[in-house]
Design an enzyme around this catalytic site. Structure first.
Site, PDB file in Angstrom:
ATOM      1  N   LYS A   9      -4.738  -4.833 -25.386  1.00  0.00           N
ATOM      2  CA  LYS A   9      -5.773  -3.803 -25.395  1.00  0.00           C
ATOM      3  C   LYS A   9      -5.941  -3.248 -26.820  1.00  0.00           C
ATOM      4  O   LYS A   9      -5.099  -3.498 -27.697  1.00  0.00           O
ATOM      5  CB  LYS A   9      -5.402  -2.726 -24.369  1.00  0.00           C
ATOM      6  CG  LYS A   9      -5.405  -3.256 -22.921  1.00  0.00           C
ATOM      7  CD  LYS A   9      -4.912  -2.215 -21.915  1.00  0.00           C
ATOM      8  CE  LYS A   9      -5.000  -2.748 -20.488  1.00  0.00           C
ATOM      9  NZ  LYS A   9      -4.458  -1.766 -19.486  1.00  0.00           N
ATOM     10  N   TYR A  49     -13.196  -4.359 -14.592  1.00  0.00           N
ATOM     11  CA  TYR A  49     -12.517  -3.265 -13.877  1.00  0.00           C
ATOM     12  C   TYR A  49     -13.342  -2.734 -12.711  1.00  0.00           C
ATOM     13  O   TYR A  49     -13.188  -1.582 -12.317  1.00  0.00           O
ATOM     14  CB  TYR A  49     -12.184  -2.135 -14.851  1.00  0.00           C
ATOM     15  CG  TYR A  49     -10.960  -2.400 -15.705  1.00  0.00           C
ATOM     16  CD1 TYR A  49      -9.714  -2.654 -15.121  1.00  0.00           C
ATOM     17  CD2 TYR A  49     -11.030  -2.381 -17.097  1.00  0.00           C
ATOM     18  CE1 TYR A  49      -8.581  -2.887 -15.904  1.00  0.00           C
ATOM     19  CE2 TYR A  49      -9.903  -2.616 -17.883  1.00  0.00           C
ATOM     20  CZ  TYR A  49      -8.682  -2.862 -17.276  1.00  0.00           C
ATOM     21  OH  TYR A  49      -7.565  -3.091 -18.042  1.00  0.00           O
ATOM     22  N   ASN A 112      -1.655   1.684 -22.547  1.00  0.00           N
ATOM     23  CA  ASN A 112      -0.484   0.883 -22.159  1.00  0.00           C
ATOM     24  C   ASN A 112      -0.495  -0.559 -22.685  1.00  0.00           C
ATOM     25  O   ASN A 112       0.140  -1.446 -22.138  1.00  0.00           O
ATOM     26  CB  ASN A 112      -0.262   0.945 -20.639  1.00  0.00           C
ATOM     27  CG  ASN A 112      -1.422   0.390 -19.837  1.00  0.00           C
ATOM     28  OD1 ASN A 112      -2.408  -0.069 -20.406  1.00  0.00           O
ATOM     29  ND2 ASN A 112      -1.297   0.419 -18.525  1.00  0.00           N
ATOM     30  N   HIS A 115      -2.969  -5.925 -20.601  1.00  0.00           N
ATOM     31  CA  HIS A 115      -3.434  -6.199 -19.232  1.00  0.00           C
ATOM     32  C   HIS A 115      -2.873  -7.521 -18.766  1.00  0.00           C
ATOM     33  O   HIS A 115      -2.756  -8.460 -19.548  1.00  0.00           O
ATOM     34  CB  HIS A 115      -4.977  -6.301 -19.194  1.00  0.00           C
ATOM     35  CG  HIS A 115      -5.479  -6.963 -17.948  1.00  0.00           C
ATOM     36  ND1 HIS A 115      -5.607  -6.298 -16.758  1.00  0.00           N
ATOM     37  CD2 HIS A 115      -5.822  -8.261 -17.682  1.00  0.00           C
ATOM     38  CE1 HIS A 115      -6.028  -7.149 -15.825  1.00  0.00           C
ATOM     39  NE2 HIS A 115      -6.171  -8.348 -16.361  1.00  0.00           N
ATOM     40  N   GLU A 126     -10.624 -13.787 -13.787  1.00  0.00           N
ATOM     41  CA  GLU A 126     -10.668 -13.103 -15.071  1.00  0.00           C
ATOM     42  C   GLU A 126     -10.703 -14.089 -16.244  1.00  0.00           C
ATOM     43  O   GLU A 126     -11.387 -13.846 -17.237  1.00  0.00           O
ATOM     44  CB  GLU A 126      -9.469 -12.150 -15.187  1.00  0.00           C
ATOM     45  CG  GLU A 126      -9.568 -10.995 -14.183  1.00  0.00           C
ATOM     46  CD  GLU A 126      -8.300 -10.168 -14.069  1.00  0.00           C
ATOM     47  OE1 GLU A 126      -7.317 -10.443 -14.797  1.00  0.00           O
ATOM     48  OE2 GLU A 126      -8.286  -9.232 -13.241  1.00  0.00           O
TER      49      GLU A 126
HETATM   50  P1  ATP Z   1      -3.823  -3.871 -15.890  1.00  0.00           P
HETATM   51  O1  ATP Z   1      -4.831  -4.178 -14.801  1.00  0.00           O
HETATM   52  O2  ATP Z   1      -4.462  -3.343 -17.150  1.00  0.00           O
HETATM   53  O3  ATP Z   1      -2.876  -5.000 -16.142  1.00  0.00           O
HETATM   54  P2  ATP Z   1      -2.218  -2.491 -13.967  1.00  0.00           P
HETATM   55  O4  ATP Z   1      -2.557  -3.635 -13.080  1.00  0.00           O
HETATM   56  O5  ATP Z   1      -0.787  -2.211 -14.235  1.00  0.00           O
HETATM   57  O6  ATP Z   1      -2.920  -2.662 -15.393  1.00  0.00           O
HETATM   58  P3  ATP Z   1      -4.292  -0.967 -12.665  1.00  0.00           P
HETATM   59  O7  ATP Z   1      -4.036  -0.117 -11.487  1.00  0.00           O
HETATM   60  O8  ATP Z   1      -4.974  -2.281 -12.471  1.00  0.00           O
HETATM   61  O9  ATP Z   1      -2.895  -1.158 -13.432  1.00  0.00           O
HETATM   62  O10 ATP Z   1      -5.107  -0.087 -13.714  1.00  0.00           O
HETATM   63  C1  ATP Z   1      -5.808  -0.693 -14.774  1.00  0.00           C
HETATM   64  C2  ATP Z   1      -5.625   0.121 -16.025  1.00  0.00           C
HETATM   65  O11 ATP Z   1      -6.260   1.383 -15.851  1.00  0.00           O
HETATM   66  C3  ATP Z   1      -4.180   0.477 -16.385  1.00  0.00           C
HETATM   67  O12 ATP Z   1      -3.511  -0.542 -17.059  1.00  0.00           O
HETATM   68  C4  ATP Z   1      -4.396   1.689 -17.268  1.00  0.00           C
HETATM   69  O13 ATP Z   1      -4.813   1.289 -18.584  1.00  0.00           O
HETATM   70  C5  ATP Z   1      -5.556   2.371 -16.579  1.00  0.00           C
HETATM   71  N1  ATP Z   1      -5.043   3.368 -15.639  1.00  0.00           N
HETATM   72  C6  ATP Z   1      -4.502   3.157 -14.415  1.00  0.00           C
HETATM   73  N2  ATP Z   1      -4.140   4.310 -13.838  1.00  0.00           N
HETATM   74  C7  ATP Z   1      -4.438   5.286 -14.715  1.00  0.00           C
HETATM   75  C8  ATP Z   1      -4.309   6.715 -14.728  1.00  0.00           C
HETATM   76  N3  ATP Z   1      -3.773   7.361 -13.694  1.00  0.00           N
HETATM   77  N4  ATP Z   1      -4.734   7.382 -15.823  1.00  0.00           N
HETATM   78  C9  ATP Z   1      -5.295   6.730 -16.882  1.00  0.00           C
HETATM   79  N5  ATP Z   1      -5.439   5.394 -16.936  1.00  0.00           N
HETATM   80  C10 ATP Z   1      -5.026   4.680 -15.877  1.00  0.00           C
HETATM   81 MG    MG Z   2      -4.550  -4.274 -12.742  1.00  0.00          MG
END
Ligand code: ATP
Ligand code: MG
Length: 137
Positions: A9, A49, A112, A115, A126
């Site tokens: 990211k 997303y 974080n 992805h 994706e």
């Molecule tokens: P990714 O899909 O990016 O690998 P993930 O699968 O661990 O991450 P998801 O639930 O798919 O988590 O959420 C996608 C992304 O949205 C997260 O990686 C984070 O960057 C953001 N995100 C998720 N929850 C929150 C939150 N509570 N506050 C802010 N950002 C969030």
């Molecule tokens: Mg995810």
């Protein structure tokens, strides 16, 4: 063979973590099949997303992902989707185990650094969304 879409990211790119992150997947033993530095258009971030559209953090998530270049990667190997999720660690970096990418390199959920696809089906979807066919080896 199973495929996953991994993306450094914008914060990870800005902080100079690209080499470190690629290295973890390479040394694990997965095969890199696609790699590019890319400024993500808003429409693509929204498509990627789309399942999170109803979440309160969705607008800031789209702003975050489009805030600077990302590094797009496609990796393949047996079990690569689940293994990549383990290497990445929990969504909230403060909950992520030390030794994982988020556990070692991040502190905020909204920053974080990486992805990873959450299922083999999404790995395919994706990869096809972020790469053109001629960009993959
Ligand atoms: P990714 O899909 O990016 O690998 P993930 O699968 O661990 O991450 P998801 O639930 O798919 O988590 O959420 C996608 C992304 O949205 C997260 O990686 C984070 O960057 C953001 N995100 C998720 N929850 C929150 C939150 N509570 N506050 C802010 N950002 C969030
Ligand atoms: Mg995810």
């Amino acid at each position: 063979v199973e495929q996953t879409y991994i993306m450094v990211k914008p914060d990870g790119v800005q902080r100079g973590l690209v080499g470190e992150i690629i290295s973890r997947f390479e040394t694990k033993g997965f095969k890199l099949t696609g790699l590019k530095l890319f400024q993500c258009p808003k429409e693509l971030a929204e498509e990627h997303y789309k399942d999170l559209k109803a979440k309160p953090f969705y607008p800031s998530l789209i702003d975050y992902i489009t805030s600077g270049p990302v590094v797009c990667m496609a990796w393949e190997g047996v079990g690569v989707v689940a293994s990549a999720r383990k290497l990445i660690g929990s969504t909230d970096p403060l909950q992520a185990e030390p030794g994982t990418i988020r556990g070692d390199l991040a502190v905020q959920t909204g920053r974080n650094v990486i992805h990873g696809s959450d299922s083999p089906e999404n790995g395919k979807r994706e990869t096809a969304l972020w790469f053109k066919e001629g960009e993959l080896c």
